[in-house]
Scaffold this motif. Sequence first.
Motif, PDB file in Angstrom:
ATOM      1  N   PHE A 180      12.036   8.048  50.938  1.00  0.00           N
ATOM      2  CA  PHE A 180      11.786   7.388  49.661  1.00  0.00           C
ATOM      3  C   PHE A 180      10.747   6.287  49.804  1.00  0.00           C
ATOM      4  CE2 PHE A 180      12.741   4.254  46.356  1.00  0.00           C
ATOM      5  CZ  PHE A 180      12.968   5.042  45.234  1.00  0.00           C
ATOM      6  N   ASN A 181      10.822   5.558  50.902  1.00  0.00           N
ATOM      7  CA  ASN A 181       9.941   4.409  51.091  1.00  0.00           C
ATOM      8  C   ASN A 181       8.520   4.784  51.470  1.00  0.00           C
ATOM      9  OD1 ASN A 181      12.114   2.753  50.558  1.00  0.00           O
ATOM     10  ND2 ASN A 181      12.488   2.208  52.687  1.00  0.00           N
ATOM     11  N   TYR A 182       8.337   5.958  52.098  1.00  0.00           N
ATOM     12  CA  TYR A 182       7.026   6.233  52.673  1.00  0.00           C
ATOM     13  C   TYR A 182       6.362   7.538  52.229  1.00  0.00           C
ATOM     14  CZ  TYR A 182       8.032   2.407  55.860  1.00  0.00           C
ATOM     15  OH  TYR A 182       8.329   1.174  56.377  1.00  0.00           O
ATOM     16  N   LEU A 183       7.121   8.493  51.724  1.00  0.00           N
ATOM     17  CA  LEU A 183       6.556   9.828  51.519  1.00  0.00           C
ATOM     18  C   LEU A 183       6.305  10.189  50.058  1.00  0.00           C
ATOM     19  CD1 LEU A 183       8.672  11.858  54.106  1.00  0.00           C
ATOM     20  CD2 LEU A 183       6.397  10.886  54.390  1.00  0.00           C
ATOM     21  N   MET A 184       6.447   9.239  49.135  1.00  0.00           N
ATOM     22  CA  MET A 184       6.478   9.627  47.725  1.00  0.00           C
ATOM     23  C   MET A 184       5.317   9.114  46.887  1.00  0.00           C
ATOM     24  SD  MET A 184      10.593   9.537  47.208  1.00  0.00           S
ATOM     25  CE  MET A 184      10.430   9.783  45.472  1.00  0.00           C
ATOM     26  N   ASN A 185       4.432   8.339  47.448  1.00  0.00           N
ATOM     27  CA  ASN A 185       3.190   7.975  46.760  1.00  0.00           C
ATOM     28  C   ASN A 185       3.414   7.322  45.401  1.00  0.00           C
ATOM     29  OD1 ASN A 185       0.398   7.778  46.743  1.00  0.00           O
ATOM     30  ND2 ASN A 185       0.109   9.738  45.714  1.00  0.00           N
ATOM     31  N   VAL A 241      -5.690  -6.083  42.153  1.00  0.00           N
ATOM     32  CA  VAL A 241      -4.465  -6.817  42.434  1.00  0.00           C
ATOM     33  C   VAL A 241      -3.334  -5.828  42.699  1.00  0.00           C
ATOM     34  CG1 VAL A 241      -2.787  -8.480  41.564  1.00  0.00           C
ATOM     35  CG2 VAL A 241      -5.205  -8.693  40.947  1.00  0.00           C
ATOM     36  N   GLN A 242      -2.648  -5.992  43.814  1.00  0.00           N
ATOM     37  CA  GLN A 242      -1.533  -5.120  44.147  1.00  0.00           C
ATOM     38  C   GLN A 242      -0.380  -5.961  44.672  1.00  0.00           C
ATOM     39  OE1 GLN A 242      -3.006  -2.150  46.870  1.00  0.00           O
ATOM     40  NE2 GLN A 242      -3.897  -0.928  45.241  1.00  0.00           N
ATOM     41  N   SER A 243       0.715  -5.988  43.924  1.00  0.00           N
ATOM     42  CA  SER A 243       1.846  -6.818  44.334  1.00  0.00           C
ATOM     43  C   SER A 243       2.962  -6.002  44.972  1.00  0.00           C
ATOM     44  CB  SER A 243       2.401  -7.579  43.123  1.00  0.00           C
ATOM     45  OG  SER A 243       2.835  -6.686  42.127  1.00  0.00           O
ATOM     46  N   LEU A 244       2.778  -4.686  45.097  1.00  0.00           N
ATOM     47  CA  LEU A 244       3.712  -3.847  45.830  1.00  0.00           C
ATOM     48  C   LEU A 244       2.951  -3.127  46.931  1.00  0.00           C
ATOM     49  CD1 LEU A 244       5.899  -2.154  43.052  1.00  0.00           C
ATOM     50  CD2 LEU A 244       6.615  -3.897  44.664  1.00  0.00           C
ATOM     51  N   ARG A 245       3.678  -2.666  47.916  1.00  0.00           N
ATOM     52  CA  ARG A 245       3.059  -1.973  49.033  1.00  0.00           C
ATOM     53  C   ARG A 245       2.378  -0.692  48.558  1.00  0.00           C
ATOM     54  NH1 ARG A 245       5.826   1.623  52.185  1.00  0.00           N
ATOM     55  NH2 ARG A 245       7.766   0.852  51.280  1.00  0.00           N
ATOM     56  N   ALA A 246       1.140  -0.472  48.959  1.00  0.00           N
ATOM     57  CA  ALA A 246       0.418   0.742  48.607  1.00  0.00           C
ATOM     58  C   ALA A 246       0.906   1.895  49.470  1.00  0.00           C
ATOM     59  CB  ALA A 246      -1.086   0.544  48.782  1.00  0.00           C
ATOM     60  N   HIS A 247       0.696   3.127  48.989  1.00  0.00           N
ATOM     61  CA  HIS A 247       1.136   4.309  49.722  1.00  0.00           C
ATOM     62  C   HIS A 247       0.366   4.455  51.028  1.00  0.00           C
ATOM     63  CE1 HIS A 247       2.707   8.250  50.490  1.00  0.00           C
ATOM     64  NE2 HIS A 247       1.499   8.777  50.537  1.00  0.00           N
ATOM     65  N   ASP A 248       1.090   4.742  52.108  1.00  0.00           N
ATOM     66  CA  ASP A 248       0.493   4.898  53.428  1.00  0.00           C
ATOM     67  C   ASP A 248       0.485   6.380  53.798  1.00  0.00           C
ATOM     68  OD1 ASP A 248      -0.361   4.806  56.010  1.00  0.00           O
ATOM     69  OD2 ASP A 248       1.360   3.713  56.800  1.00  0.00           O
ATOM     70  N   TYR A 250       1.741   7.662  57.525  1.00  0.00           N
ATOM     71  CA  TYR A 250       3.111   7.579  58.019  1.00  0.00           C
ATOM     72  C   TYR A 250       3.685   8.967  58.304  1.00  0.00           C
ATOM     73  CZ  TYR A 250       8.120   6.963  58.218  1.00  0.00           C
ATOM     74  OH  TYR A 250       9.437   7.008  58.614  1.00  0.00           O
ATOM     75  N   LYS A 251       4.367   9.103  59.436  1.00  0.00           N
ATOM     76  CA  LYS A 251       5.071  10.327  59.792  1.00  0.00           C
ATOM     77  C   LYS A 251       6.515   9.965  60.147  1.00  0.00           C
ATOM     78  CE  LYS A 251       1.488  13.020  59.434  1.00  0.00           C
ATOM     79  NZ  LYS A 251       1.386  13.984  58.322  1.00  0.00           N
ATOM     80  N   PRO A 252       7.512  10.636  59.533  1.00  0.00           N
ATOM     81  CA  PRO A 252       8.909  10.323  59.839  1.00  0.00           C
ATOM     82  C   PRO A 252       9.247  10.699  61.272  1.00  0.00           C
ATOM     83  CG  PRO A 252       8.766  12.298  58.476  1.00  0.00           C
ATOM     84  CD  PRO A 252       7.383  11.730  58.548  1.00  0.00           C
ATOM     85  N   ASN A 253      10.259  10.022  61.839  1.00  0.00           N
ATOM     86  CA  ASN A 253      10.640  10.304  63.220  1.00  0.00           C
ATOM     87  C   ASN A 253      11.643  11.440  63.335  1.00  0.00           C
ATOM     88  OD1 ASN A 253      13.054   9.153  62.393  1.00  0.00           O
ATOM     89  ND2 ASN A 253      12.683   7.197  63.412  1.00  0.00           N
ATOM     90  N   LYS A 254      12.061  12.009  62.210  1.00  0.00           N
ATOM     91  CA  LYS A 254      12.904  13.200  62.192  1.00  0.00           C
ATOM     92  C   LYS A 254      12.237  14.243  61.305  1.00  0.00           C
ATOM     93  CE  LYS A 254      17.435  10.932  62.715  1.00  0.00           C
ATOM     94  NZ  LYS A 254      17.011   9.529  62.657  1.00  0.00           N
ATOM     95  N   PRO A 255      12.578  15.522  61.481  1.00  0.00           N
ATOM     96  CA  PRO A 255      11.996  16.545  60.601  1.00  0.00           C
ATOM     97  C   PRO A 255      12.384  16.308  59.140  1.00  0.00           C
ATOM     98  CG  PRO A 255      13.124  17.545  62.481  1.00  0.00           C
ATOM     99  CD  PRO A 255      13.493  16.092  62.478  1.00  0.00           C
TER     100      PRO A 255
END
Length: 395
Positions: A208-213, A364-371, A374-379
Amino acid sequence: MKKIILLLLSIFLTIFIGSCSLIGFYPIGLDNRYYVMRFNSSDERVIDYAKFDKTLEDEKLIIYVESGYSLRTDSLNLISSKFNECYDKMIDIYGNHTDVDNNGKIIILLLNINIESSETLISGYFNRTDLYGRFNSGEILYMDIDFANSYPNIISGTIFHELQHLINFNVNALEKGREMSSWLNEALSESASILFNPDTVTSRIESFNYLMNGYYCFYTWDLPLGIFANYPSASVFMNWIYQRSGNDANVFKKIASSSQNNDYSKIVNSVSYLGSTWEEILFNWIRGIYNNEVNGASLVISNPGDNIKLYPGALVVYNGSLTSSYKNLVTKKLNSEIELALNKDTYIGGNPNFINITIPTSSVQSLRAHDNSYKPNKPIYIDVLFDADGNIKKY
Protein backbone atom coordinates in the motif's frame (compact mmCIF):
# COMPACT_ATOMS: atom_id res chain seq x y z
CA MET A 1 -30.40 -59.44 -18.91
CA LYS A 2 -27.50 -58.42 -21.16
CA LYS A 3 -29.59 -55.56 -22.64
CA ILE A 4 -30.48 -54.32 -19.16
CA ILE A 5 -26.83 -54.40 -18.06
CA LEU A 6 -25.74 -52.56 -21.20
CA LEU A 7 -28.46 -49.97 -20.69
CA LEU A 8 -27.44 -49.39 -17.08
CA LEU A 9 -23.80 -49.11 -18.15
CA SER A 10 -24.79 -46.59 -20.81
CA ILE A 11 -26.68 -44.48 -18.27
CA PHE A 12 -23.73 -44.63 -15.85
CA LEU A 13 -21.27 -43.52 -18.52
CA THR A 14 -23.55 -40.65 -19.58
CA ILE A 15 -23.79 -39.38 -16.02
CA PHE A 16 -20.07 -39.89 -15.40
CA ILE A 17 -18.96 -38.15 -18.59
CA GLY A 18 -21.35 -35.27 -17.92
CA SER A 19 -19.94 -34.78 -14.43
CA CYS A 20 -16.40 -34.79 -15.81
CA SER A 21 -16.98 -32.31 -18.64
CA LEU A 22 -14.52 -29.86 -17.08
CA ILE A 23 -11.91 -32.34 -15.96
CA GLY A 24 -11.62 -35.36 -18.23
CA PHE A 25 -12.23 -38.99 -17.30
CA TYR A 26 -10.08 -39.65 -14.24
CA PRO A 27 -11.92 -40.63 -11.04
CA ILE A 28 -11.97 -38.05 -8.26
CA GLY A 29 -9.84 -38.69 -5.17
CA LEU A 30 -8.74 -42.21 -6.21
CA ASP A 31 -5.44 -43.22 -4.59
CA ASN A 32 -5.06 -39.66 -3.22
CA ARG A 33 -5.13 -38.16 -6.72
CA TYR A 34 -6.77 -34.79 -7.26
CA TYR A 35 -7.35 -32.36 -10.08
CA VAL A 36 -5.35 -29.17 -9.69
CA MET A 37 -4.87 -25.91 -11.54
CA ARG A 38 -1.38 -24.63 -12.14
CA PHE A 39 -0.60 -21.23 -13.63
CA ASN A 40 2.04 -19.92 -16.02
CA SER A 41 3.54 -16.43 -16.12
CA SER A 42 0.52 -15.14 -18.08
CA ASP A 43 -1.91 -16.39 -15.39
CA GLU A 44 -3.16 -19.03 -17.82
CA ARG A 45 -4.36 -22.17 -16.05
CA VAL A 46 -3.03 -25.64 -16.75
CA ILE A 47 -5.25 -28.45 -15.40
CA ASP A 48 -3.39 -31.48 -14.07
CA TYR A 49 -4.26 -34.72 -12.28
CA ALA A 50 -1.71 -35.13 -9.50
CA LYS A 51 -0.92 -37.62 -6.76
CA PHE A 52 -0.64 -36.47 -3.15
CA ASP A 53 0.72 -37.94 0.06
CA LYS A 54 -1.22 -37.48 3.29
CA THR A 55 0.98 -35.62 5.77
CA LEU A 56 -1.38 -34.80 8.64
CA GLU A 57 -4.92 -35.51 9.76
CA ASP A 58 -6.65 -34.34 12.90
CA GLU A 59 -10.18 -33.49 14.03
CA LYS A 60 -10.65 -30.51 11.69
CA LEU A 61 -7.92 -30.71 9.07
CA ILE A 62 -6.27 -32.97 6.49
CA ILE A 63 -3.05 -31.87 4.80
CA TYR A 64 -1.73 -33.48 1.63
CA VAL A 65 1.58 -32.71 -0.11
CA GLU A 66 2.07 -33.29 -3.83
CA SER A 67 4.15 -36.41 -4.45
CA GLY A 68 7.75 -35.54 -5.23
CA TYR A 69 7.68 -32.48 -2.94
CA SER A 70 8.28 -32.18 0.79
CA LEU A 71 6.96 -29.81 3.44
CA ARG A 72 9.28 -28.58 6.16
CA THR A 73 8.32 -29.82 9.63
CA ASP A 74 8.25 -26.31 11.10
CA SER A 75 5.96 -25.15 8.27
CA LEU A 76 3.63 -28.10 8.83
CA ASN A 77 3.47 -27.45 12.58
CA LEU A 78 2.81 -23.73 12.13
CA ILE A 79 0.09 -24.24 9.50
CA SER A 80 -1.77 -26.91 11.47
CA SER A 81 -1.49 -25.22 14.86
CA LYS A 82 -2.66 -21.82 13.57
CA PHE A 83 -5.55 -23.44 11.70
CA ASN A 84 -6.79 -25.29 14.76
CA GLU A 85 -6.29 -22.25 16.96
CA CYS A 86 -8.41 -19.95 14.77
CA TYR A 87 -10.93 -22.29 13.08
CA ASP A 88 -13.78 -21.88 15.59
CA LYS A 89 -13.45 -18.09 15.56
CA MET A 90 -13.54 -18.13 11.73
CA ILE A 91 -16.82 -20.04 11.82
CA ASP A 92 -18.27 -17.71 14.45
CA ILE A 93 -17.47 -14.58 12.42
CA TYR A 94 -18.02 -15.62 8.80
CA GLY A 95 -20.48 -18.54 9.05
CA ASN A 96 -20.54 -22.27 8.40
CA HIS A 97 -19.05 -24.14 5.47
CA THR A 98 -20.43 -27.14 3.61
CA ASP A 99 -19.51 -30.78 4.22
CA VAL A 100 -20.01 -32.38 0.81
CA ASP A 101 -17.53 -35.21 1.49
CA ASN A 102 -19.07 -35.97 4.90
CA ASN A 103 -15.81 -35.89 6.84
CA GLY A 104 -16.36 -32.61 8.72
CA LYS A 105 -12.86 -31.46 7.78
CA ILE A 106 -11.03 -28.97 5.59
CA ILE A 107 -8.56 -30.48 3.12
CA ILE A 108 -5.42 -28.55 2.23
CA LEU A 109 -3.55 -29.62 -0.90
CA LEU A 110 0.00 -28.27 -1.06
CA LEU A 111 1.23 -28.29 -4.65
CA ASN A 112 3.34 -26.51 -7.22
CA ILE A 113 0.85 -23.83 -8.35
CA ASN A 114 3.22 -21.45 -10.16
CA ILE A 115 4.88 -23.44 -12.93
CA GLU A 116 6.71 -20.36 -14.22
CA SER A 117 8.22 -17.42 -12.37
CA SER A 118 6.30 -14.15 -12.58
CA GLU A 119 6.22 -10.72 -10.93
CA THR A 120 2.93 -11.65 -9.27
CA LEU A 121 2.54 -15.18 -7.90
CA ILE A 122 -0.55 -17.11 -6.81
CA SER A 123 -0.21 -18.32 -3.24
CA GLY A 124 -3.50 -20.22 -3.10
CA TYR A 125 -7.10 -20.63 -4.23
CA PHE A 126 -10.47 -22.24 -3.55
CA ASN A 127 -12.44 -23.80 -6.42
CA ARG A 128 -16.17 -23.61 -5.81
CA THR A 129 -16.88 -26.38 -8.34
CA ASP A 130 -15.45 -28.78 -5.72
CA LEU A 131 -18.65 -28.23 -3.74
CA TYR A 132 -20.62 -29.63 -6.70
CA GLY A 133 -18.24 -32.54 -7.35
CA ARG A 134 -17.33 -31.14 -10.77
CA PHE A 135 -13.58 -30.76 -10.18
CA ASN A 136 -12.82 -32.59 -6.98
CA SER A 137 -15.31 -33.24 -4.21
CA GLY A 138 -14.81 -31.73 -0.80
CA GLU A 139 -13.94 -28.60 1.15
CA ILE A 140 -10.50 -28.14 -0.41
CA LEU A 141 -7.98 -25.29 -0.25
CA TYR A 142 -5.10 -25.34 -2.75
CA MET A 143 -1.83 -23.82 -1.48
CA ASP A 144 1.54 -23.30 -3.13
CA ILE A 145 4.21 -25.61 -1.69
CA ASP A 146 7.07 -23.17 -2.29
CA PHE A 147 5.27 -20.44 -0.35
CA ALA A 148 4.54 -22.92 2.44
CA ASN A 149 8.22 -23.74 2.82
CA SER A 150 9.63 -20.23 2.32
CA TYR A 151 6.90 -18.11 3.97
CA PRO A 152 4.83 -20.36 6.26
CA ASN A 153 3.29 -17.37 8.04
CA ILE A 154 2.12 -15.94 4.72
CA ILE A 155 0.64 -19.27 3.59
CA SER A 156 -1.12 -19.56 6.94
CA GLY A 157 -2.77 -16.21 6.19
CA THR A 158 -3.67 -17.44 2.70
CA ILE A 159 -5.40 -20.45 4.23
CA PHE A 160 -7.67 -18.19 6.31
CA HIS A 161 -8.19 -15.96 3.24
CA GLU A 162 -9.36 -18.92 1.16
CA LEU A 163 -11.37 -20.48 3.98
CA GLN A 164 -13.39 -17.26 4.11
CA HIS A 165 -14.06 -17.65 0.37
CA LEU A 166 -15.24 -21.22 0.92
CA ILE A 167 -17.53 -20.15 3.77
CA ASN A 168 -18.72 -17.10 1.82
CA PHE A 169 -19.80 -19.24 -1.12
CA ASN A 170 -21.88 -21.45 1.13
CA VAL A 171 -23.47 -18.60 3.11
CA ASN A 172 -24.29 -16.43 0.08
CA ALA A 173 -24.43 -18.45 -3.15
CA LEU A 174 -25.75 -21.75 -1.77
CA GLU A 175 -27.89 -20.65 1.19
CA LYS A 176 -29.10 -17.22 0.01
CA GLY A 177 -28.99 -17.81 -3.75
CA ARG A 178 -26.93 -14.67 -4.42
CA GLU A 179 -23.17 -14.65 -4.77
CA MET A 180 -21.31 -11.79 -3.08
CA SER A 181 -19.42 -9.34 -5.30
CA SER A 182 -15.72 -10.12 -5.69
CA TRP A 183 -14.58 -6.88 -4.04
CA LEU A 184 -16.46 -7.48 -0.78
CA ASN A 185 -15.70 -11.20 -0.78
CA GLU A 186 -12.00 -10.36 -1.12
CA ALA A 187 -12.22 -7.59 1.48
CA LEU A 188 -13.71 -10.04 3.99
CA SER A 189 -10.92 -12.49 3.22
CA GLU A 190 -8.42 -9.71 3.91
CA SER A 191 -10.23 -9.07 7.20
CA ALA A 192 -9.51 -12.69 8.18
CA SER A 193 -5.80 -11.90 7.86
CA ILE A 194 -6.28 -8.78 9.98
CA LEU A 195 -7.70 -10.97 12.74
CA PHE A 196 -5.43 -13.99 12.45
CA ASN A 197 -2.26 -13.23 10.46
CA PRO A 198 -0.19 -10.09 11.21
CA ASP A 199 2.46 -11.06 8.62
CA THR A 200 -0.06 -10.75 5.79
CA VAL A 201 -1.23 -7.40 7.13
CA THR A 202 2.34 -6.10 7.22
CA SER A 203 2.94 -7.28 3.66
CA ARG A 204 -0.24 -5.57 2.42
CA ILE A 205 0.67 -2.30 4.17
CA GLU A 206 4.11 -2.42 2.59
CA SER A 207 2.51 -2.72 -0.85
CA PHE A 208 0.00 0.00 0.00
CA ASN A 209 2.78 2.40 0.91
CA TYR A 210 5.02 1.86 -2.09
CA LEU A 211 3.38 0.09 -5.03
CA MET A 212 0.21 2.07 -5.71
CA ASN A 213 1.27 5.40 -7.20
CA GLY A 214 -1.34 7.35 -5.22
CA TYR A 215 -4.14 5.19 -6.73
CA TYR A 216 -6.42 3.43 -4.25
CA CYS A 217 -9.13 1.00 -5.32
CA PHE A 218 -10.70 -2.30 -4.32
CA TYR A 219 -14.27 -1.75 -5.56
CA THR A 220 -13.48 -2.37 -9.23
CA TRP A 221 -11.71 -5.63 -8.54
CA ASP A 222 -10.23 -6.35 -11.96
CA LEU A 223 -8.10 -3.26 -12.68
CA PRO A 224 -6.48 -3.41 -16.15
CA LEU A 225 -3.84 -0.88 -15.11
CA GLY A 226 -0.74 -2.93 -14.39
CA ILE A 227 -0.54 -1.72 -10.78
CA PHE A 228 -0.97 -3.78 -7.63
CA ALA A 229 -3.82 -1.88 -5.96
CA ASN A 230 -6.74 -4.17 -5.10
CA TYR A 231 -5.40 -6.42 -2.35
CA PRO A 232 -3.45 -3.72 -0.47
CA SER A 233 -6.39 -1.29 -0.71
CA ALA A 234 -8.88 -3.91 0.52
CA SER A 235 -6.62 -4.90 3.41
CA VAL A 236 -5.94 -1.35 4.58
CA PHE A 237 -9.62 -0.39 4.18
CA MET A 238 -10.75 -3.28 6.39
CA ASN A 239 -7.89 -2.54 8.79
CA TRP A 240 -9.12 1.04 9.07
CA ILE A 241 -12.66 -0.18 9.82
CA TYR A 242 -11.29 -2.59 12.43
CA GLN A 243 -9.15 -0.02 14.20
CA ARG A 244 -11.88 2.66 14.11
CA SER A 245 -14.28 0.05 15.57
CA GLY A 246 -12.11 -0.49 18.62
CA ASN A 247 -10.44 -3.66 17.25
CA ASP A 248 -13.75 -5.49 17.60
CA ALA A 249 -14.02 -8.55 15.32
CA ASN A 250 -17.81 -8.30 15.50
CA VAL A 251 -17.69 -5.51 12.92
CA PHE A 252 -16.61 -8.08 10.31
CA LYS A 253 -19.30 -10.49 11.52
CA LYS A 254 -21.89 -7.76 11.05
CA ILE A 255 -20.72 -7.04 7.50
CA ALA A 256 -20.54 -10.73 6.57
CA SER A 257 -24.07 -11.46 7.85
CA SER A 258 -25.71 -8.25 6.62
CA SER A 259 -29.05 -8.69 4.86
CA GLN A 260 -28.59 -5.58 2.67
CA ASN A 261 -29.07 -6.25 -1.06
CA ASN A 262 -26.29 -4.00 -2.39
CA ASP A 263 -22.90 -5.15 -1.21
CA TYR A 264 -21.64 -1.62 -0.58
CA SER A 265 -24.74 -1.10 1.57
CA LYS A 266 -23.55 -3.95 3.79
CA ILE A 267 -20.58 -1.74 4.67
CA VAL A 268 -22.59 1.48 5.03
CA ASN A 269 -25.21 -0.18 7.22
CA SER A 270 -22.59 -1.86 9.42
CA VAL A 271 -20.28 1.14 10.01
CA SER A 272 -22.58 4.16 9.71
CA TYR A 273 -20.43 5.88 12.36
CA LEU A 274 -17.68 6.11 9.69
CA GLY A 275 -19.90 7.83 7.14
CA SER A 276 -23.54 7.96 6.13
CA THR A 277 -22.92 7.14 2.45
CA TRP A 278 -20.53 4.90 0.50
CA GLU A 279 -18.89 7.98 -1.02
CA GLU A 280 -18.34 9.55 2.41
CA ILE A 281 -16.87 6.35 3.87
CA LEU A 282 -14.36 6.07 1.01
CA PHE A 283 -13.25 9.68 1.45
CA ASN A 284 -13.02 9.24 5.22
CA TRP A 285 -10.90 6.12 4.74
CA ILE A 286 -8.24 8.03 2.79
CA ARG A 287 -8.45 10.93 5.22
CA GLY A 288 -8.01 8.39 8.04
CA ILE A 289 -4.78 7.09 6.46
CA TYR A 290 -3.55 10.68 6.23
CA ASN A 291 -4.36 11.10 9.95
CA ASN A 292 -2.43 7.91 10.89
CA GLU A 293 -5.53 5.91 11.80
CA VAL A 294 -4.01 2.66 10.45
CA ASN A 295 -0.72 1.72 12.06
CA GLY A 296 2.09 1.81 9.50
CA ALA A 297 0.01 2.91 6.48
CA SER A 298 0.79 6.14 4.66
CA LEU A 299 -0.39 7.95 1.53
CA VAL A 300 1.53 8.69 -1.65
CA ILE A 301 0.64 11.38 -4.17
CA SER A 302 0.40 10.66 -7.88
CA ASN A 303 3.13 12.10 -10.06
CA PRO A 304 2.31 15.48 -11.66
CA GLY A 305 1.15 15.22 -15.28
CA ASP A 306 0.15 11.53 -15.00
CA ASN A 307 -2.85 10.49 -17.05
CA ILE A 308 -5.04 8.27 -14.87
CA LYS A 309 -8.03 6.04 -15.58
CA LEU A 310 -10.23 6.33 -12.53
CA TYR A 311 -12.47 3.24 -12.31
CA PRO A 312 -15.64 2.94 -10.17
CA GLY A 313 -14.79 3.23 -6.48
CA ALA A 314 -11.22 4.35 -7.18
CA LEU A 315 -9.58 7.33 -5.51
CA VAL A 316 -6.43 9.20 -6.43
CA VAL A 317 -4.36 11.53 -4.25
CA TYR A 318 -2.62 14.45 -5.96
CA ASN A 319 -1.16 17.88 -5.44
CA GLY A 320 -3.24 20.86 -6.58
CA SER A 321 -6.82 21.28 -7.67
CA LEU A 322 -8.66 19.43 -10.42
CA THR A 323 -11.56 20.89 -12.39
CA SER A 324 -13.78 18.54 -14.34
CA SER A 325 -17.39 18.18 -15.44
CA TYR A 326 -17.41 14.36 -15.41
CA LYS A 327 -20.71 13.05 -14.09
CA ASN A 328 -19.37 10.69 -11.40
CA LEU A 329 -16.21 12.55 -10.45
CA VAL A 330 -16.17 14.03 -6.94
CA THR A 331 -13.22 15.89 -5.39
CA LYS A 332 -12.39 16.75 -1.78
CA LYS A 333 -9.59 18.71 -0.16
CA LEU A 334 -7.31 16.75 2.13
CA ASN A 335 -5.50 19.92 3.16
CA SER A 336 -4.73 23.26 1.55
CA GLU A 337 -2.46 21.61 -1.04
CA ILE A 338 -3.63 18.00 -1.45
CA GLU A 339 -6.87 16.90 -3.09
CA LEU A 340 -8.67 13.57 -3.50
CA ALA A 341 -10.70 12.54 -6.55
CA LEU A 342 -13.24 9.70 -6.47
CA ASN A 343 -15.20 7.97 -9.21
CA LYS A 344 -18.41 7.46 -7.22
CA ASP A 345 -19.97 5.14 -9.83
CA THR A 346 -21.29 2.00 -8.10
CA TYR A 347 -21.57 -0.14 -11.24
CA ILE A 348 -20.27 -3.70 -10.84
CA GLY A 349 -19.81 -5.86 -13.93
CA GLY A 350 -17.91 -6.29 -17.14
CA ASN A 351 -16.26 -3.33 -18.86
CA PRO A 352 -16.75 -0.69 -16.13
CA ASN A 353 -16.56 2.93 -17.28
CA PHE A 354 -13.52 4.89 -16.18
CA ILE A 355 -12.96 8.64 -15.91
CA ASN A 356 -9.82 9.81 -17.67
CA ILE A 357 -8.12 12.57 -15.67
CA THR A 358 -4.74 14.28 -15.83
CA ILE A 359 -2.96 15.01 -12.57
CA PRO A 360 -2.23 18.76 -12.27
CA THR A 361 1.38 19.90 -12.08
CA SER A 362 2.68 21.78 -9.04
CA SER A 363 5.99 22.56 -7.37
CA VAL A 364 4.59 21.96 -3.87
CA GLN A 365 4.32 18.42 -2.52
CA SER A 366 3.35 17.79 1.09
CA LEU A 367 3.08 14.00 0.78
CA ARG A 368 5.67 11.49 -0.29
CA ALA A 369 5.85 11.12 -4.08
CA HIS A 370 5.63 7.68 -5.68
CA ASP A 371 8.96 5.84 -5.80
CA ASN A 372 9.20 3.70 -8.96
CA SER A 373 12.49 2.16 -7.82
CA TYR A 374 11.06 0.40 -4.76
CA LYS A 375 11.03 -3.42 -4.79
CA PRO A 376 9.33 -5.42 -1.99
CA ASN A 377 11.45 -7.90 -0.05
CA LYS A 378 8.85 -10.65 -0.52
CA PRO A 379 7.09 -11.81 -3.70
CA ILE A 380 3.89 -10.00 -4.63
CA TYR A 381 1.20 -12.63 -4.18
CA ILE A 382 -2.50 -12.92 -4.97
CA ASP A 383 -5.25 -15.39 -4.07
CA VAL A 384 -7.62 -15.93 -6.99
CA LEU A 385 -11.37 -16.53 -7.11
CA PHE A 386 -12.98 -18.75 -9.75
CA ASP A 387 -16.33 -18.51 -11.52
CA ALA A 388 -18.70 -21.38 -12.36
CA ASP A 389 -16.57 -22.37 -15.38
CA GLY A 390 -13.31 -22.48 -13.45
CA ASN A 391 -12.05 -19.19 -14.90
CA ILE A 392 -10.63 -16.42 -12.71
CA LYS A 393 -13.58 -14.37 -11.44
CA LYS A 394 -13.23 -10.64 -11.99
CA TYR A 395 -16.34 -8.95 -10.67
